[in-house]
Design a protein around this motif. Structure first.
Motif, PDB file in Angstrom:
ATOM      1  N   ASP A 186      48.722  -1.877 -80.580  1.00  0.00           N
ATOM      2  CA  ASP A 186      49.309  -1.077 -81.395  1.00  0.00           C
ATOM      3  C   ASP A 186      50.897  -0.804 -80.993  1.00  0.00           C
ATOM      4  O   ASP A 186      51.810  -1.139 -81.561  1.00  0.00           O
ATOM      5  N   TRP A 187      50.811  -0.575 -79.717  1.00  0.00           N
ATOM      6  CA  TRP A 187      52.281  -0.186 -79.015  1.00  0.00           C
ATOM      7  C   TRP A 187      52.954  -1.691 -79.036  1.00  0.00           C
ATOM      8  O   TRP A 187      54.564  -1.690 -79.655  1.00  0.00           O
ATOM      9  N   ARG A 188      52.429  -2.722 -78.730  1.00  0.00           N
ATOM     10  CA  ARG A 188      52.990  -4.094 -78.776  1.00  0.00           C
ATOM     11  C   ARG A 188      53.600  -4.491 -80.229  1.00  0.00           C
ATOM     12  O   ARG A 188      54.652  -5.334 -80.384  1.00  0.00           O
ATOM     13  N   LYS A 189      52.621  -4.212 -81.042  1.00  0.00           N
ATOM     14  CA  LYS A 189      52.961  -4.626 -82.690  1.00  0.00           C
ATOM     15  C   LYS A 189      54.356  -3.835 -83.065  1.00  0.00           C
ATOM     16  O   LYS A 189      55.167  -4.173 -83.803  1.00  0.00           O
ATOM     17  N   ALA A 190      54.047  -2.565 -82.556  1.00  0.00           N
ATOM     18  CA  ALA A 190      55.231  -1.588 -83.145  1.00  0.00           C
ATOM     19  C   ALA A 190      56.625  -2.129 -82.480  1.00  0.00           C
ATOM     20  O   ALA A 190      57.674  -1.960 -83.088  1.00  0.00           O
ATOM     21  N   GLU A 191      56.499  -2.388 -81.075  1.00  0.00           N
ATOM     22  CA  GLU A 191      57.787  -2.899 -80.460  1.00  0.00           C
ATOM     23  C   GLU A 191      57.916  -4.305 -80.707  1.00  0.00           C
ATOM     24  O   GLU A 191      59.185  -4.805 -80.117  1.00  0.00           O
ATOM     25  N   GLY A 192      57.204  -4.885 -81.453  1.00  0.00           N
ATOM     26  CA  GLY A 192      57.768  -6.464 -81.634  1.00  0.00           C
ATOM     27  C   GLY A 192      57.142  -7.265 -80.603  1.00  0.00           C
ATOM     28  O   GLY A 192      57.450  -8.658 -80.912  1.00  0.00           O
TER      29      GLY A 192
END
Lengths: 331, 331
Positions: free
Chosen positions: A260-266
């Motif tokens: 989720d974090w990686r998706k949010a941060e690109g």
């Protein structure tokens, strides 16, 4: 493509999650026959439109560490939540010898019975350099078929781990409880690609040892340089028991938290883009070098080599003859 | 080829040992311009007919060990015997950076003044992968020009030593006197390709140390596995003084002893054949991969990469587009 009238139809069936079509599609991409390769490319082109994205989970660990048990338990846990799970294997022995050591379909009996799970045995043979391409295509097929999670499993030996990590969104390393001295046994390279280190067999007699091993790994992970694509707290080590299904919920929570974090941060999309580019270039490189393994080219090289031996031609000139014949000068 | 009407004429002048033609020929083969490459191939084809064979002596050693002094002394010793000596350099810095650290023509002033000696400074720049080809062609040119001995010198750093050893008939490693502990500093790889280890600076204060170092190397050479292409007693270590010109006659005796044996036993020609074959294959491999460095190809790859990023094409299909365009399928 026996028994399947046309590739567009096969693609449609795959996207409708037809299991027979799924297996047929993977069999097709595993073939190295020229006509099959053309059909496979056509198939991949059709599947591109599905635009579905699974979570691709790379998993590695030495033999006996409990990979099958973990995938069985964790996969069943995930299907229990209504998620669809596929299991693929990258078999390092097939990279070298053509033999297969993984992919025994019967080894995950419980998971194999789940209607929402698909377990693909690793192919029994392949040609060098084709392992990565085949694995990537199998992943893309499962993704188009609408699986939510795709496990890509390998035994921990160098090259195959690199391939798997370059196909995955997240990489899990499964290890066994051990004395502190054995910690150095895990190569630095694998520590650096692992997102979660799972110390398995935290049950019965080994529970205390697993906990200690987990602490040891946690400490040494903290010494690694912070990676820009990780949120605080990652990579991390956890003690679990695949056998007693203990800690599986935590593993899933951590996977979701990280992604989720990686998706949010690109970083999630960034990584996929970088992977596509890597494989694009790698496939060209391999394709160019595969010329040297072609029987016809080898024959011509051998004839030229004899001329070189007899002083009838200078070796560079002989090399240029081959290059001129089999490559086109860019202009 | 400015100032030289035709390549056949240049080849003839080279074979007549015309020094200006020799330098012109080497300048030609050092160029990576396409038209020069075609002329260079033509030149090499003409020179093939000379059928002359020099002794190709590879020489390596770390900076400061006295390579220039040794070549100067030993080269002058050889010209004093009426032999014709050429000195070439494989510059490892040019392999990576394009800069040159060797080949200062003025560093061997005495030898440079000898009419029977030719010292070629190493080129100031080249493209990656071209170093080996250029060096081999320069050796072949000097050979056709009738030199008896060709020194191919390099500073001891991995890749360049491999190149030099694959061009040479005999490989000399120059080392400095040292304490016993430092013996391990010489990598096993280089010990295994060396035919003679010359402990230089066996003069003045260092004489005793040189003698001890020589004994140490002699002992460790005896531990190496016997090589099938060596007579009894080889490889061997000798203490010499390039500065005081001490031991040069012994070095020449040992070179002759080794090469006479190898010629009689067939290993000399075997080795040359194996080397030609190695470079023939290597040049094809490099030629295939050079495609990836071509500006035009890079542009097309970049455009395709964008399509891959945007999901307009599957990465394998994109790779196949490049391969199809720039390679011909053997049939």
């Amino acid at each position: 493509m026996d028994g399947m009238e046309n590739i567009a139809e096969l693609a449609k069936s795959v996207m409708n999650a037809d299991r027979r079509a799924l297996s047929q599609a993977i069999t097709l991409i595993e073939s190295s026959r020229d006509d099959h390769r053309i059909q496979a490319m056509e198939l991949m082109d059709h599947l591109r439109s599905s635009d579905r994205k699974a979570i691709r989970v790379g998993l590695s660990g030495t033999p006996g560490v409990g990979k099958s048990t973990f995938i069985e338990s964790f996969g069943t846990y995930l299907t229990g939540m209504g998620l669809r799970v596929a299991v693929l294997a990258v078999d390092p022995s097939s990279i070298r010898s053509g033999g297969s050591i993984l992919g025994d379909k019967t080894r995950m009996e419980r998971l194999a019975r789940e209607p929402n799970a698909y377990i693909r045995p690793s192919p029994s043979q392949t040609h060098l350099g084709g392992v990565a391409r085949r694995s990537r295509e199998a992943v893309a097929i499962c993704e188009a078929a609408g699986f939510d999670i795709i496990f890509i499993e390998t035994v921990g030996v160098g090259q195959s781990e690199t391939i798997v990590s370059e196909i995955s969104d997240i990489f899990l390393l499964l290890i066994a409880p051990a004395g502190g001295d054995e910690l150095q046994g895990v190569k630095r390279g694998i520590m650096e690609i692992a997102d979660l280190i799972l110390v398995n067999k935290a049950d019965g007699d080994l529970k205390a040892a697993a906990s200690r091993t987990c602490s040891d790994y946690s400490s040494s992970l903290m010494l690694l340089r912070k990676r820009v694509h990780d949120p605080t707290g990652f990579p991390l080590a956890m003690a679990i028991s695949a056998l007693e299904e203990d800690g599986l919920g935590d593993v899933w929570d951590k996977i979701e938290e990280l992604l989720d974090w990686r998706k949010a941060e690109g970083w999630f999309d960034n990584n996929r883009t970088a992977q596509s580019r890597f494989w694009f270039k790698e496939e060209i490189r391999q394709g160019l070098l595969s010329m040297l393994d072609d029987e016809k080219v080898k024959e011509e090289m051998s004839a030229l080599m004899n001329m070189v031996d007899n002083g009838e031609i200078y070796s560079s000139a002989a090399a240029q003859k081959i290059l001129k014949k089999y490559t086109a000068k860019p202009r």
